[in-house]
Write a protein that holds these residues in place. Structure first.
Motif, PDB file in Angstrom:
ATOM      1  N   UNK A  29      -2.262  -1.773  -8.936  1.00  0.00           N
ATOM      2  CA  UNK A  29      -1.533  -0.576  -8.491  1.00  0.00           C
ATOM      3  C   UNK A  29      -0.336  -0.311  -9.405  1.00  0.00           C
ATOM      4  N   UNK A  30      -0.064   0.959  -9.703  1.00  0.00           N
ATOM      5  CA  UNK A  30       1.094   1.349 -10.505  1.00  0.00           C
ATOM      6  C   UNK A  30       2.322   1.387  -9.596  1.00  0.00           C
ATOM      7  N   UNK A  31       3.270   0.477  -9.847  1.00  0.00           N
ATOM      8  CA  UNK A  31       4.458   0.372  -9.005  1.00  0.00           C
ATOM      9  C   UNK A  31       5.479   1.450  -9.356  1.00  0.00           C
ATOM     10  N   UNK A  32       5.268   2.154 -10.438  1.00  0.00           N
ATOM     11  CA  UNK A  32       6.251   3.132 -10.899  1.00  0.00           C
ATOM     12  C   UNK A  32       6.573   4.197  -9.871  1.00  0.00           C
ATOM     13  N   UNK A  33       5.550   4.773  -9.242  1.00  0.00           N
ATOM     14  CA  UNK A  33       5.795   5.826  -8.246  1.00  0.00           C
ATOM     15  C   UNK A  33       6.594   5.292  -7.061  1.00  0.00           C
ATOM     16  N   UNK A  34       6.278   4.066  -6.643  1.00  0.00           N
ATOM     17  CA  UNK A  34       7.002   3.473  -5.521  1.00  0.00           C
ATOM     18  C   UNK A  34       8.462   3.234  -5.892  1.00  0.00           C
ATOM     19  N   UNK A  35       8.682   2.686  -7.104  1.00  0.00           N
ATOM     20  CA  UNK A  35      10.049   2.418  -7.543  1.00  0.00           C
ATOM     21  C   UNK A  35      10.838   3.720  -7.671  1.00  0.00           C
ATOM     22  N   UNK A  36      10.209   4.738  -8.205  1.00  0.00           N
ATOM     23  CA  UNK A  36      10.877   6.032  -8.361  1.00  0.00           C
ATOM     24  C   UNK A  36      11.266   6.620  -7.006  1.00  0.00           C
ATOM     25  N   UNK A  37      10.392   6.468  -6.019  1.00  0.00           N
ATOM     26  CA  UNK A  37      10.665   7.017  -4.687  1.00  0.00           C
ATOM     27  C   UNK A  37      11.803   6.270  -3.999  1.00  0.00           C
ATOM     28  N   UNK A  38      11.779   4.943  -4.061  1.00  0.00           N
ATOM     29  CA  UNK A  38      12.769   4.155  -3.327  1.00  0.00           C
ATOM     30  C   UNK A  38      14.110   4.064  -4.041  1.00  0.00           C
ATOM     31  N   UNK A  39      14.140   4.315  -5.343  1.00  0.00           N
ATOM     32  CA  UNK A  39      15.393   4.216  -6.096  1.00  0.00           C
ATOM     33  C   UNK A  39      16.316   5.411  -5.884  1.00  0.00           C
ATOM     34  N   UNK A  40      15.834   6.435  -5.218  1.00  0.00           N
ATOM     35  CA  UNK A  40      16.679   7.605  -4.975  1.00  0.00           C
ATOM     36  C   UNK A  40      17.760   7.271  -3.949  1.00  0.00           C
ATOM     37  N   UNK A  41      18.815   8.051  -3.974  1.00  0.00           N
ATOM     38  CA  UNK A  41      19.916   7.839  -3.036  1.00  0.00           C
ATOM     39  C   UNK A  41      19.416   7.996  -1.598  1.00  0.00           C
ATOM     40  N   UNK A  42      19.664   6.987  -0.771  1.00  0.00           N
ATOM     41  CA  UNK A  42      19.124   6.972   0.588  1.00  0.00           C
ATOM     42  C   UNK A  42      19.626   8.145   1.418  1.00  0.00           C
ATOM     43  N   UNK A  43      20.895   8.487   1.268  1.00  0.00           N
ATOM     44  CA  UNK A  43      21.454   9.594   2.049  1.00  0.00           C
ATOM     45  C   UNK A  43      20.808  10.916   1.648  1.00  0.00           C
ATOM     46  N   UNK A  44      20.598  11.103   0.344  1.00  0.00           N
ATOM     47  CA  UNK A  44      19.962  12.339  -0.113  1.00  0.00           C
ATOM     48  C   UNK A  44      18.532  12.457   0.414  1.00  0.00           C
ATOM     49  N   UNK A  86      -2.776   0.677   0.529  1.00  0.00           N
ATOM     50  CA  UNK A  86      -3.213  -0.204  -0.559  1.00  0.00           C
ATOM     51  C   UNK A  86      -2.929  -1.669  -0.212  1.00  0.00           C
ATOM     52  N   UNK A  87      -1.756  -1.935   0.348  1.00  0.00           N
ATOM     53  CA  UNK A  87      -1.396  -3.308   0.717  1.00  0.00           C
ATOM     54  C   UNK A  87      -2.374  -3.859   1.755  1.00  0.00           C
ATOM     55  N   UNK A  88      -2.753  -3.028   2.724  1.00  0.00           N
ATOM     56  CA  UNK A  88      -3.663  -3.482   3.776  1.00  0.00           C
ATOM     57  C   UNK A  88      -4.987  -3.970   3.203  1.00  0.00           C
ATOM     58  N   UNK A  89      -5.369  -3.442   2.049  1.00  0.00           N
ATOM     59  CA  UNK A  89      -6.628  -3.837   1.421  1.00  0.00           C
ATOM     60  C   UNK A  89      -6.439  -4.884   0.325  1.00  0.00           C
ATOM     61  N   UNK A  90      -5.184  -5.194  -0.005  1.00  0.00           N
ATOM     62  CA  UNK A  90      -4.898  -6.148  -1.088  1.00  0.00           C
ATOM     63  C   UNK A  90      -3.747  -7.069  -0.685  1.00  0.00           C
ATOM     64  N   UNK A  91      -3.901  -7.755   0.426  1.00  0.00           N
ATOM     65  CA  UNK A  91      -2.818  -8.574   0.968  1.00  0.00           C
ATOM     66  C   UNK A  91      -2.381  -9.675   0.003  1.00  0.00           C
ATOM     67  N   UNK A  92      -3.292 -10.184  -0.786  1.00  0.00           N
ATOM     68  CA  UNK A  92      -2.956 -11.290  -1.684  1.00  0.00           C
ATOM     69  C   UNK A  92      -2.061 -10.860  -2.847  1.00  0.00           C
ATOM     70  N   UNK A  93      -1.895  -9.557  -3.058  1.00  0.00           N
ATOM     71  CA  UNK A  93      -1.110  -9.071  -4.197  1.00  0.00           C
ATOM     72  C   UNK A  93       0.281  -8.591  -3.790  1.00  0.00           C
ATOM     73  N   UNK A  94       0.676  -8.883  -2.553  1.00  0.00           N
ATOM     74  CA  UNK A  94       1.975  -8.386  -2.082  1.00  0.00           C
ATOM     75  C   UNK A  94       3.149  -9.012  -2.829  1.00  0.00           C
ATOM     76  N   UNK A  95       3.077 -10.314  -3.064  1.00  0.00           N
ATOM     77  CA  UNK A  95       4.179 -10.983  -3.762  1.00  0.00           C
ATOM     78  C   UNK A  95       4.338 -10.430  -5.172  1.00  0.00           C
ATOM     79  N   UNK A  96       3.224 -10.195  -5.840  1.00  0.00           N
ATOM     80  CA  UNK A  96       3.284  -9.632  -7.194  1.00  0.00           C
ATOM     81  C   UNK A  96       3.884  -8.228  -7.179  1.00  0.00           C
ATOM     82  N   UNK A  97       3.549  -7.437  -6.165  1.00  0.00           N
ATOM     83  CA  UNK A  97       4.104  -6.083  -6.062  1.00  0.00           C
ATOM     84  C   UNK A  97       5.626  -6.139  -5.952  1.00  0.00           C
ATOM     85  N   UNK A  98       6.131  -7.044  -5.109  1.00  0.00           N
ATOM     86  CA  UNK A  98       7.580  -7.167  -4.910  1.00  0.00           C
ATOM     87  C   UNK A  98       8.253  -7.620  -6.204  1.00  0.00           C
TER      88      UNK A  98
END
Length: 526
Positions: free
Chosen positions: A1-16, A37-49
């Motif tokens: 999985x490409x973590x870039x989209x997730x990082x881009x989404x969560x890195x935004x200012x929380x209040x905004x 995706x996580x529900x189908x790939x539980x073994x890759x959660x640590x790598x995602x983090x």
């Protein structure tokens, strides 16, 4: 999985994020997709983090989640500014984020350790989402359930290792501290949504299973409120067939397996009431436990079930007074129900002790001592005299219904109510207990004769339409009362024949011709 989209989404200012419908929906879309995706790939959660934190993110994933949860919780506070995004957008965001983190945490202690830093934000959000009309608003139902699942995954021990239970120990103590804002569990138990109830019961079960110490916390004032809610809803859950009843049963059964049920039963009492609804439900669970879980081994020196004997005396005393002096006592049906359950529990213990004796298992444990207590000739300690006296009163209060006769012809007000009809079986349970206690015990047979119980039980060998199987138990009890007891045998031999045996097994009156001419008849062989 490409973590870039997730990082881009969560890195935004929380209040905004929280103040913008567009950002709420965008972040929700990314986290919802990642949750699937996580529900189908539980073994890759640590790598995602790990990947999230290594690829130039401003902070690790847990810090970002904590910041967003804090902003979401503040946005749902009762005094929130109207300048935030729409409520529906924030519900969608919170739901997607909860699914994402729920899946990220499940069963991973290292993730729990990190995420527990923002547990207070999740708890605050749940508190506000169950305040006022929100707990009854169907728009919040799914969010209630998923947030509860997230909370459960965040604090539930991942293994029996005591180190894995540190979070559960800390949070359960906090939830049960008595502070209103810290106890969201009681609100979730009151929720109208079955999925929220189910998630809450899973949380309680996961955090108390295998831990007598955390289970003991449920005996605190705040914990008893949880337990009372659980017991009060079990009848409703039984009809639903959705898993809630089974979870409730598992939770309450833990008290029994850890010998905490006497304390629980006492704590569930209501002043000036002979028995409370919660106590009745607990006795039902104990009855099922005793009838299905007796190993053929010696028991501990002290039986945790010894409270059943004084409870029998309490309920029998109340019932006796009520039947004699209080017409239409609304409490009496529940007292009868309690007596049925207590008698069934004592009968199960008596049968288990006898089974061990029959198999040559020499036991002097708590259950053996409990049976000896039941047989004590001091009627303030033993149960033989109260059993016979209760049977005598019931024989008048709930008279026998002859085959073919209508139960409405009974003089008892209880017999007219369909809700109380099953309680007429109390006579059967009392006679069954007499039969068990008198098995191979002439001393008990002598006590029964002394209290006038032999003739009384013999009279119950006739068919009673309102008491299925009463006749069979009465026959068994009569057999035991006569076995190796010449005095009881002589007493029965002196009694006049009472009739002939019909094809149905009913003992009918002697025909007039037989009585007049003294002809031989096939007399009932009791």
């Amino acid at each position: 999985m490409d973590v870039g989209d997730l990082r881009k989404a969560l890195d935004q200012d929380a209040t905004q994020i929280v103040y913008s419908d567009e950002l709420c929906l965008a972040v929700a879309s990314v986290t919802e997709t990642t949750a699937r995706w996580i529900a189908q790939n539980l073994s890759e959660r640590t790598q995602l983090v790990d990947t999230f934190s290594q690829d130039g993110s401003q902070a690790d994933i847990w810090s970002r989640l904590g910041a967003i949860w804090k902003s979401i919780a503040l946005s749902f506070a009762p005094a929130v500014s109207s300048s935030t995004s729409s409520e529906d957008s924030r519900i969608y965001l919170a739901l997607a984020l909860a699914k994402f983190e729920r899946n990220l945490l499940a069963g991973l202690r290292e993730h729990q350790d990190e995420a527990s830093a923002h547990e207070s934000e999740i708890r605050l959000l749940l508190f506000d989402l169950t305040t006022f009309t929100r707990i009854e608003d169907p728009r919040f139902y799914t969010l209630h359930a998923v947030l509860t699942q997230l909370l459960s995954n965040m604090i539930s021990p991942t293994s029996p290792d005591p180190e894995d239970a540190r979070i559960a120990d800390r949070q359960m103590a906090l939830y049960l501290s008595g502070r209103r804002e810290d106890d969201v569990i009681i609100r979730l138990l009151d929720a109208l949504d079955p999925k929220t109830n189910l998630a809450t019961l899973h949380l309680i079960h996961n955090t108390t299973r295998g831990s007598p110490e955390r289970l003991q916390l449920l005996l605190s004032e705040a914990g008893l409120r949880w337990v009372s809610r659980i017991l009060a809803r079990m009848d409703l859950y039984l009809e639903a067939h959705d898993g809630r009843f089974e979870l409730c049963h598992e939770i309450i059964s833990q008290f029994i397996s850890n010998s905490l049920h006497p304390q629980l039963l006492n704590s569930l009492s209501i002043p000036n009431e002979p028995i409370s609804p919660s106590q009745t439900t607990l006795l039902k669970i104990l009855d099922a436990y005793l009838s299905s879980s007796h190993p053929n081994t010696s028991c501990p020196p002290s039986s945790p079930h010894s409270f059943l004997v004084p409870m029998f005396h309490l309920l029998a005393g109340y019932a006796s007074t009520s039947m004699a002096n209080v017409p239409d006592d609304a409490r009496l049906p529940k007292v009868f129900e309690g007596l049925v359950l207590v008698c069934e529990g004592l009968s199960s213990i008596g049968l288990a002790v006898q089974a061990r004796t029959d198999d040559g298992v020499v036991g002097d444990g708590g259950e053996e001592e409990l049976v000896r207590t039941m047989k004590d000739n001091d009627d303030t300690i033993g149960v033989v005299k109260p059993l016979i006296e209760m049977l005598r009163q019931l024989d008048s209060f709930l008279p026998r219904v002859k085959p073919g006769a209508s139960s409405s012809s009974s003089s008892s007000p209880l017999a007219e109510s369909p809700d109380t009809a099953p309680l007429a079986g109390l006579k059967r349970n009392l006679v069954q207990l007499v039969g068990i206690l008198s098995f191979n015990d002439t001393a008990v047979g002598d006590l029964v004769r002394e209290y006038g119980g032999v003739q009384l039980i013999l009279s119950m060998t006739e068919i009673d339409e309102s008491n299925p199987y009463l006749r069979e138990h009465a026959l068994f009890a009569t057999r035991n009362l006569m076995h190796n007891n010449p005095a009881n045998q002589a007493l029965i031999a002196q009694m006049d024949p009472i009739g002939v045996v019909a094809d149905t097994g009913e003992v009918l009156p002697l025909p007039e011709k037989m009585r007049r001419h003294g002809q031989d008849a096939h007399i009932a062989d009791i």
